[in-house]
Design an enzyme around this catalytic site. Structure first.
Site, PDB file in Angstrom:
ATOM      1  N   CYS B 133     -23.072  20.098 -16.966  1.00 30.76           N
ATOM      2  CA  CYS B 133     -22.588  18.724 -16.864  1.00 30.76           C
ATOM      3  C   CYS B 133     -21.780  18.553 -15.583  1.00 30.76           C
ATOM      4  O   CYS B 133     -20.787  19.251 -15.382  1.00 30.76           O
ATOM      5  CB  CYS B 133     -21.715  18.352 -18.050  1.00 30.76           C
ATOM      6  SG  CYS B 133     -21.136  16.650 -17.931  1.00 30.76           S
ATOM      7  N   GLY B 247     -36.347  15.026 -17.044  1.00 24.78           N
ATOM      8  CA  GLY B 247     -35.945  14.447 -15.765  1.00 24.78           C
ATOM      9  C   GLY B 247     -36.888  13.324 -15.390  1.00 24.78           C
ATOM     10  O   GLY B 247     -37.919  13.554 -14.795  1.00 24.78           O
ATOM     11  N   THR B 270     -33.337   8.909 -19.825  1.00 25.99           N
ATOM     12  CA  THR B 270     -32.995   7.567 -19.361  1.00 25.99           C
ATOM     13  C   THR B 270     -33.970   6.503 -19.863  1.00 25.99           C
ATOM     14  O   THR B 270     -33.577   5.350 -20.067  1.00 25.99           O
ATOM     15  CB  THR B 270     -32.901   7.578 -17.825  1.00 25.99           C
ATOM     16  OG1 THR B 270     -31.877   8.509 -17.465  1.00 25.99           O
ATOM     17  CG2 THR B 270     -32.554   6.220 -17.256  1.00 25.99           C
TER      18      THR B 270
END
Lengths: 288, 308
Positions: B133, B247, B270
């Site tokens: 992270c 990704g 996302t």
């Protein structure tokens, strides 16, 4: 939540036919896009009318995530738009062109498809017998269109509307028909002092009558309302319009700071999502 | 069409009904997305990063939209592992699909404690160790950028949770992701997920201020997909354990690209923000695309890249 500052792609939906329509998330057709105020290329205020989703239980103050298929991969986020009004015929949202997403929204044509999910968040309190003061700043007027239509005793409701653009840029007509609306336009710096003074007076009066204050607008406007509501002990709700990516409580991007009055002890003086815990908050439960 | 995959780990296998997982931090604890699809249709979901004690997260603004992507610096806001286990996990369909706990800690000792706490939990199929992270001061990227520290953390989690499949999530913000992968494999990882976000930054040119309060944040979304595919390819060539690719995946075509590069399963991140039904739609559409292409099993496609 009025209109949203941030701004999404559905090309993969086009590549692979898979619009999975369910109650909460569906493709809607653009019925029309009507510019308000200055017309033509100059206009930056629009009413977006979409085919009606099946959301009979929506509440004024709730919002939707709107993502035209034309956003492609380039603009990843949907734009959160306050629900202006909804009937069995259509869903009306309202927006102001601020960035690339809302610019793209302003180029929508009738018949185009937009992905929409909602209705999201909570709504404003309706306490029909209580004097209710609506405070709108700019695009913050949007959810109050639905509110004054829904309110069973509109004679208890009044509004102060602060704005920068000409009043005809905003959807004021249907509000004006039902409740007294004081419009205060800010064109020179002194006008802002006048607006602040008016807010102070009206919130004070409303608190004296044990009334309900409801506010929606940009952050500096809400900060002022928050300050007066706290100092006069007014029952007040504020609708926040933070940037958000998902609208469903997952991205944790839209969070706002709570106060020690927040009910869930885990999140006192912490961060909660505007999209799922709001966008409407009791003033004493959040910090500015 | 056989969508099921088995991630054959060094100690434990992870069996998934299909290769579509959702990425940590993009899918809440699953329940947020229950109105938009059938959670149990997913191959599994990786929950928002859990820490031993609750974390407040970073000061907003935490997210910025960029071209074909976004930056975030949420800072692992979460209610802590105990709350998850007592209040959230019982509501999740863990009998029907894999619930994977993403874990974060500021020290090796804390990682071991978290692993130990989760090891006996029947509802948790696997642990995903977040050593990558970019948005937290302590731990996070620092573990993910040093092969020795990464191995130490992996070993601690391996020993703390001897009954679980251990996934280690790698950062692309390193000189050699293959070296990191070999290091965590040697330390006992059952599988590797890659990539976490790429460190990025955005500036408001009018105010000359960073758009994120934290100044820098992690870039995700379609913009990073070519980097992620390259990393999956490099990692899968370098290790014997399975790779979970993520990704920028938004389409079934993207999924196949990752699998051909060497991934045994994938995570959707996302895209869940771009469309709350995205992961559910991918699960539904993947077999359609596979049959169009004459692919009869996902496993036979893994690592089938043809070069030259």
């Amino acid at each position: 939540m009025g209109v949203i500052f941030c701004g999404v792609d559905y090309r993969w939906l086009g590549e692979v036919k898979n619009a999975m329509n369910n109650e909460k998330c569906c493709d809607l057709s653009v019925l029309d896009l009507v510019p308000f105020g200055q017309t033509g290329a100059e206009s930056i205020f629009y009413a977006l009318r979409l085919s009606a989703p099946n959301w009979p239980a929506w509440q004024p103050g709730q919002f939707v995530m709107v993502r035209p298929h034309s956003f492609g991969y380039e603009i990843p986020w949907a734009r959160p738009l306050g629900i202006c009004h909804m009937t069995t015929q259509h869903l009306i949202c309202f927006f102001q062109v601020l960035g690339r997403g809302t610019k793209r929204l302003s180029q929508l044509r009738p018949g185009e498809q937009v992905a929409v999910w909602g209705p999201l968040g909570n709504g404003f309190a309706i306490e029909k017998d209580r004097p209710t003061l609506l405070l709108a700043g700019g695009m913050g007027i949007v959810p109050f269109v639905g509110y004054v239509h829904r309110h069973p005793q509109p004679w208890n409701v009044s509004m102060v509307f602060g704005h920068r653009a000409a009043v005809d840029c905003y959807p004021v007509d249907s509000i004006n028909e039902r409740i007294p609306l004081d419009s205060l336009r800010e064109t020179v710096p002194g006008d802002l002092d006048n607006l602040i003074f008016t807010l102070q007076e009206r919130i004070h009066d409303c608190a004296d009558q044990d009334g309900l204050v409801l506010a929606c607008g940009p952050r500096p406007f809400l900060r002022t309302v928050h300050r007066f509501a706290i100092s006069f002990g007014a029952r007040a709700q504020l609708s926040l319009e933070n940037q958000m990516a998902c609208g469903v409580g997952a991205c944790l991007g839209c969070v706002t700071k709570t106060s020690d009055k927040w009910a869930d002890k885990r999140h006192k003086d912490g961060f909660v999502q505007v999209c799922t815990k709001g966008p409407v908050f009791w003033a004493d439960q959040i910090q500015f | 069409m056989d969508l099921s995959v088995t991630l054959r780990g060094q100690r434990h296998n992870l069996v998934l009904k299909n290769p579509v997982l959702t990425a940590s931090g993009t899918f809440g604890y699953g329940l947020e997305y229950a109105p938009y699809g059938d959670l149990s249709s997913l191959g599994g979901f990786v929950v928002k990063g859990l820490s031993l004690t609750p974390r407040l997260g970073n000061t907003p603004p935490r997210i910025v939209e960029t071209t074909a992507g976004m930056l975030n610096s949420v800072g692992l806001q979460n209610d802590g592992v105990e709350y998850f286990l007592s209040e959230t996990l019982p509501k999740l369909p863990w009998r029907e699909t894999a619930v994977i706990a993403n874990i974060y800690a500021g020290s090796t000792e804390e990682f071991a404690m978290l692993a130990d706490r989760l090891d006996g939990e029947e509802g948790v199929s696997a642990l995903e160790v977040n050593i990558s992270c970019p948005n937290v001061k302590k731990g996070g990227a620092q573990f993910g950028q040093d092969p020795v520290l990464a191995a130490e953390v992996t070993r601690a989690v391996r020993e703390g949770a001897p009954h679980k499949h251990i996934i280690v999530k790698l950062s692309p913000n390193v000189t050699s992701i293959a070296e990191m992968a070999r290091s965590v494999e040697k330390a006992g990882a059952d599988s590797i997920s890659c990539i976490n976000t790429l460190l990025g930054m955005s500036i408001d040119y009018r105010s000359r201020r960073p758009r994120l309060h934290n100044v820098v944040g992690g870039l995700s979304g379609p913009a990073i997909k070519p980097v992620a595919v390259r990393c999956v390819w490099e990692v899968s060539k370098s290790v014997g354990i399975p790779v979970i690719g993520l990704g920028g995946i938004v389409s079934c075509q993207d999924i196949l690209e990752f699998i051909i590069a060497g991934a045994s399963a994938i995570q959707v991140g996302t895209a869940n923000f771009m469309n709350p039904a995205a992961a559910f739609e991918l699960v539904k559409d993947l077999p359609v695309l596979c049959s169009e292409l004459g692919i009869s099993s996902i496993e036979e496609l893994t690592g089938s890249l043809q070069i030259g």
